[in-house]
Design a protein around this motif. Structure first.
Motif, short mmCIF file in Angstrom:
data_model
loop_
_atom_site.label_atom_id
_atom_site.label_comp_id
_atom_site.label_asym_id
_atom_site.label_seq_id
_atom_site.Cartn_x
_atom_site.Cartn_y
_atom_site.Cartn_z
N GLU A 130 -30.18 13.90 11.68
CA GLU A 130 -29.04 13.47 12.49
C GLU A 130 -29.28 13.74 13.97
O GLU A 130 -28.40 13.52 14.79
CB GLU A 130 -27.77 14.20 12.02
N TYR A 370 -20.64 20.71 13.83
CA TYR A 370 -21.88 19.96 14.03
C TYR A 370 -22.34 20.21 15.45
O TYR A 370 -21.51 20.51 16.33
CB TYR A 370 -21.64 18.47 13.79
N VAL A 376 -15.32 22.04 12.51
CA VAL A 376 -14.76 21.25 11.41
C VAL A 376 -14.11 22.20 10.41
O VAL A 376 -12.99 21.97 9.95
CB VAL A 376 -15.88 20.42 10.72
N ASN A 396 -8.20 12.23 6.41
CA ASN A 396 -9.52 11.80 6.91
C ASN A 396 -10.00 12.78 7.97
O ASN A 396 -9.23 13.15 8.87
CB ASN A 396 -9.44 10.40 7.55
N GLY A 397 -11.27 13.17 7.85
CA GLY A 397 -11.85 14.05 8.85
C GLY A 397 -11.49 15.51 8.66
O GLY A 397 -11.81 16.35 9.52
N ALA A 398 -10.83 15.86 7.53
CA ALA A 398 -10.42 17.26 7.31
C ALA A 398 -11.62 18.16 7.04
O ALA A 398 -11.53 19.38 7.18
CB ALA A 398 -9.43 17.33 6.15
N GLY A 399 -12.76 17.57 6.67
CA GLY A 399 -13.96 18.38 6.44
C GLY A 399 -14.35 18.50 4.97
O GLY A 399 -15.15 19.37 4.62
N LYS A 400 -13.86 17.61 4.14
CA LYS A 400 -14.13 17.70 2.70
C LYS A 400 -15.63 17.46 2.40
O LYS A 400 -16.26 18.25 1.70
CB LYS A 400 -13.26 16.68 1.94
N THR A 401 -16.15 16.37 2.96
CA THR A 401 -17.58 16.08 2.72
C THR A 401 -18.45 17.14 3.37
O THR A 401 -19.47 17.56 2.81
CB THR A 401 -17.92 14.68 3.28
N THR A 402 -18.02 17.60 4.53
CA THR A 402 -18.78 18.66 5.21
C THR A 402 -18.85 19.90 4.34
O THR A 402 -19.91 20.55 4.24
CB THR A 402 -18.10 18.99 6.57
N GLN A 442 -20.14 9.63 -1.16
CA GLN A 442 -19.35 8.47 -0.72
C GLN A 442 -20.28 7.31 -0.35
O GLN A 442 -20.02 6.17 -0.69
CB GLN A 442 -18.58 8.88 0.54
N HIS A 560 -9.00 10.50 -2.30
CA HIS A 560 -7.69 10.23 -1.72
C HIS A 560 -6.78 9.64 -2.78
O HIS A 560 -5.62 9.36 -2.52
CB HIS A 560 -7.82 9.25 -0.54
N1 LIG Z 1 -23.29 14.28 10.74
C1 LIG Z 1 -22.26 14.55 11.52
N2 LIG Z 1 -22.46 14.88 12.82
C2 LIG Z 1 -21.43 15.18 13.62
N3 LIG Z 1 -20.14 15.16 13.22
C3 LIG Z 1 -19.87 14.83 11.95
C4 LIG Z 1 -20.91 14.50 11.03
N4 LIG Z 1 -20.36 14.23 9.84
C5 LIG Z 1 -19.03 14.38 9.99
N5 LIG Z 1 -18.74 14.75 11.26
C6 LIG Z 1 -17.41 15.05 11.79
O1 LIG Z 1 -16.88 16.10 11.01
C7 LIG Z 1 -15.51 15.90 10.73
C8 LIG Z 1 -15.26 16.01 9.23
O2 LIG Z 1 -15.94 14.97 8.59
P1 LIG Z 1 -15.98 14.87 7.00
O3 LIG Z 1 -16.83 13.70 6.67
O4 LIG Z 1 -16.37 16.17 6.44
O5 LIG Z 1 -14.45 14.60 6.68
P2 LIG Z 1 -13.77 14.17 5.32
O6 LIG Z 1 -12.65 15.11 5.10
O7 LIG Z 1 -14.78 14.06 4.23
O8 LIG Z 1 -13.22 12.75 5.74
P3 LIG Z 1 -12.89 11.43 4.88
O9 LIG Z 1 -11.68 11.72 4.05
O10 LIG Z 1 -12.61 10.41 5.91
O11 LIG Z 1 -14.10 11.12 4.06
C9 LIG Z 1 -15.15 14.56 11.32
O12 LIG Z 1 -14.47 14.80 12.54
C10 LIG Z 1 -16.48 13.88 11.62
O13 LIG Z 1 -16.42 13.15 12.80
#
Ligand SMILES: Nc1ncnc2c1ncn2[C@@H]1O[C@H](COP(=O)(O)OP(=O)(O)OP(=O)(O)O)[C@@H](O)[C@H]1O
Length: 613
Positions: A130, A370, A376, A396-402, A442, A560
């Motif tokens: 990245e 990040y 996050v 959205n963007g709460a940080g679940k995937t992170t 995803q 979701h």
């Molecule tokens: N590779 C990355 N580099 C920088 N920022 C990132 C990266 N991936 C995600 N983010 C940021 O981290 C935050 C959380 O992202 P994440 O994908 O974890 O959210 P999420 O809860 O899974 O969202 P969604 O429900 O939309 O899938 C977001 O603000 C996103 O912009």
């Protein structure tokens, strides 16, 4: 970052030369000898053919006087034969170089590309992928931005070196006539070479600072020609826009290159004046010597054509420029390998992950941002019990995937701790820990391979397990697809006999892949929006199978769709980088917090009065 990429043109080129030689040696002694032969041929043959022709011309008067008979006639015939043979050999160097270049390139491309792939796949995390600097360096190392493939460097350098030697040899032959003339020509060409080469190297450095802009240009090019983007480009009428963006970025990226070519041209005209002066002196000296019978026709016809040949001692040809470009990519390859090798150590740990987790994973005060971004996760405390299903919910963007990326050690947290059965996650061997996971991300991969391979990639070392593959497909609802199209059909119409799948069909294949990994020992199942592409019936079937799919596994489901989430043993709500709520569906509904509000909002859409719909 860019400045680091761009620095030190001189050193960059020199270290590239050494690397090119090493690469050639590594390709095999036979190829090194063949390239050495090319250097010798380029150094000797062009001059030799001029000298031989000069000798033949020198013999014409005597042969003509003897009416081509006797010894003078034979001497001319022999001289012409030798000149013809040498000239023919000179002509053969072109095809020989082409053949050699193709053979050496075929050997080196394989090695260079494999090394790049190994370097990039080496780190267990994904942060380096990245990182824009890695991407810039990767594109430069591949030579894609410049169009000069580094694998061509050894032969291109050899050819250029041969030409230079030929130029120096021409000066040496002229020195046999007048030592100072040979020396003057050599000196002037060597003096000229320095500034000309500097312009080329500066151009290369200038180009490197534009790597990111040029990557953009290539992006727009591929956007226009790849089928994935075709639908949107047409619907929104973006064809011309894409071409304009490509042109704009390409022009910006090439601006320094164009400027330095213009400078090269201007400087070349200036220096041509100096060369002209030295050549006038040389021609005058030769003419004077001929008029005063100090040299004969033979010497004159040898020396005159050698005059222009001296330029190869120092001029910068297009071959030289190409060679410099090719060579410039080699230090990038080395730097990338070194940097990514160091990145391997960033996610360290040597403990075996076998059998984990038996009790569960615990996050305490976990923080993560990040690079260059806002936090996050900001003090997240969470328990993921082993053998149970945990749903993660949040906007959205709460940080679940992170969070999943941290659990799978794609990144390490910037603060707090994660432990598995009490063992810090940082202490576990990251690669082995990752192999404990099976996941449907995803943005899961859609491999343009056969259906069978797409599923078997979940545990590639067990690819021959056809029963396991069929079981995984059945549990994922993909068996009917297999029966319809066959296991050996390639899932892309861009390959002969291939077929395209719908989004939902792809999602079932991705789920089957994860379940095949589970068949072969993965114990942590991550499902990130596993039903996003599924139709209502398939989604309902997925709910019905959810308990069966996750039985005995530590599973994490992100969705979701609350109908998916509510099946989980425990639901955790992320908000503001922290755990806001947790409990079963019933408990959270009773609590009347964020979860209950989100659930009711979604349910309300399905129970809305007709006038509302
Ligand atoms: N590779 C990355 N580099 C920088 N920022 C990132 C990266 N991936 C995600 N983010 C940021 O981290 C935050 C959380 O992202 P994440 O994908 O974890 O959210 P999420 O809860 O899974 O969202 P969604 O429900 O939309 O899938 C977001 O603000 C996103 O912009």
């Amino acid at each position: 970052m860019i400045t680091r990429l761009a620095a030190l043109p001189g050193r960059l080129a020199e270290s590239g030369r050494v690397r090119a030689l090493r690469m050639l040696w590594g390709a095999g002694k036979g190829w090194t000898a063949a390239v050495a032969l090319l250097v010798a041929a380029n150094a000797v043959l062009p001059n030799a053919s001029l000298v031989a022709l000069g000798y033949a011309v020198g013999r014409i008067p005597a042969a003509a006087a003897a009416h081509l008979h006797g010894a003078p006639g034979r001497a001319l015939a022999v001289a012409l034969l030798v000149a013809g043979l040498v000239y023919a050999a000179t002509l053969l160097t072109g095809p020989y170089q082409e053949w050699l270049s193709a053979c050496v390139k075929a050997r080196l491309v394989d090695d260079l590309q494999s090394r790049l792939m190994a370097a990039v796949s080496g780190p267990v995390g994904v942060a380096h992928l990245e990182d824009p600097e890695t991407q810039n360096q990767l594109e430069l190392a591949k030579g894609r931005l410049t169009g000069h493939v580094p694998a061509d460097a050894p032969v291109a350098l050899a050819s250029a070196a041969g030409s230079r030697l030929a130029g120096i040899a021409a000066c040496a032959v002229l020195a046999t006539f007048r030592w100072w003339l040979g020396l003057a020509l050599l000196a002037v060409w060597l003096l000229i070479r320095r500034p000309l080469r500097k312009i080329v190297l500066t151009q290369i450095v200038g180009f490197r600072t534009k790597a990111e802009v040029l990557r953009r240009a290539w992006y727009f090019l591929y956007l226009a020609i790849r089928p994935t983007a075709a639908k949107e480009l047409r619907v929104f009428g973006l064809g011309d826009w894409t071409i304009d963006r490509y042109r704009e970025h390409w022009a910006r990226g090439m601006a320094t290159t164009r400027e330095s070519y213009a400078r090269l041209g201007r400087r070349a005209y200036l220096l041509a004046g100096v060369v002209l002066a030295v050549y006038l002196v040389a021609c005058g000296t030769l003419a004077y010597a001929a008029l005063h019978h100090q040299i004969g026709l033979r010497e004159l016809s040898v020396m005159l054509p050698l005059l222009p040949a001296t330029m190869y001692a120092g001029t910068v040809t297009t071959g030289d420029i190409s060679a410099e470009w090719m060579v410039s990519a080699l230090p990038d390859q080395a730097a990338l390998e070194t940097r990514l090798h160091a990145a391997r150590a960033e996610l360290s740990g040597g403990r075996d992950a076998a059998g984990l987790p038996e009790r569960g994973i615990r996050l305490e005060g976990v923080r993560f941002a990040y690079p260059g971004g806002e936090p996050v996760l900001d003090g997240l405390d969470l328990d993921v019990p082993a053998g149970r299903s945990t749903a993660i919910v949040g906007v959205n963007g709460a940080g679940k995937t992170t969070l999943v990326k941290l659990l799978a050690r794609m990144h390490d947290p910037t603060g707090g701790t994660i432990t598995v059965d009490g063992v810090p996650l940082r202490d576990l061997d990251p690669a082995r820990w990752q192999r404990r996971f099976a996941a449907v991300f995803q943005d899961f991969n859609r491999y343009p391979l056969t259906l069978g391979e797409n599923i078997a990639l979940g545990a590639v070392e067990h690819a021959a397990d056809e029963d396991g593959r069929a079981r995984a497909a059945e549990r994922a609802g993909a068996l009917a697809l297999a029966e319809e199209i066959g296991w050996d059909t390639v899932l892309s119409r861009q390959y002969a006999g291939g077929t395209n799948l719908s989004g939902g069909q792809w999602q079932r294949v991705a789920l089957a892949r994860a379940l095949f990994a589970v068949e072969h020992g993965a114990k942590l199942l991550v499902l990130d929006e596993p039903t996003a592409w599924l139709d209502v019936r398939a989604e309902a079937a997925f709910f019905d199978r959810f308990l069966d799919l996750t039985r005995g596994l530590t599973s994490i489901v992100i969705s979701h769709r609350f109908s998916t989430v509510r099946r989980a043993d425990r639901i955790c709500v992320l908000d503001g980088g922290r755990l806001a709520e947790q409990g079963s569906h019933d408990e959270l509904m009773a609590a009347g917090g964020i979860y209950a509000e989100m659930f009711r909002l979604q349910a309300a859409r399905f129970h809305a009065p007709e006038e509302d719909a």
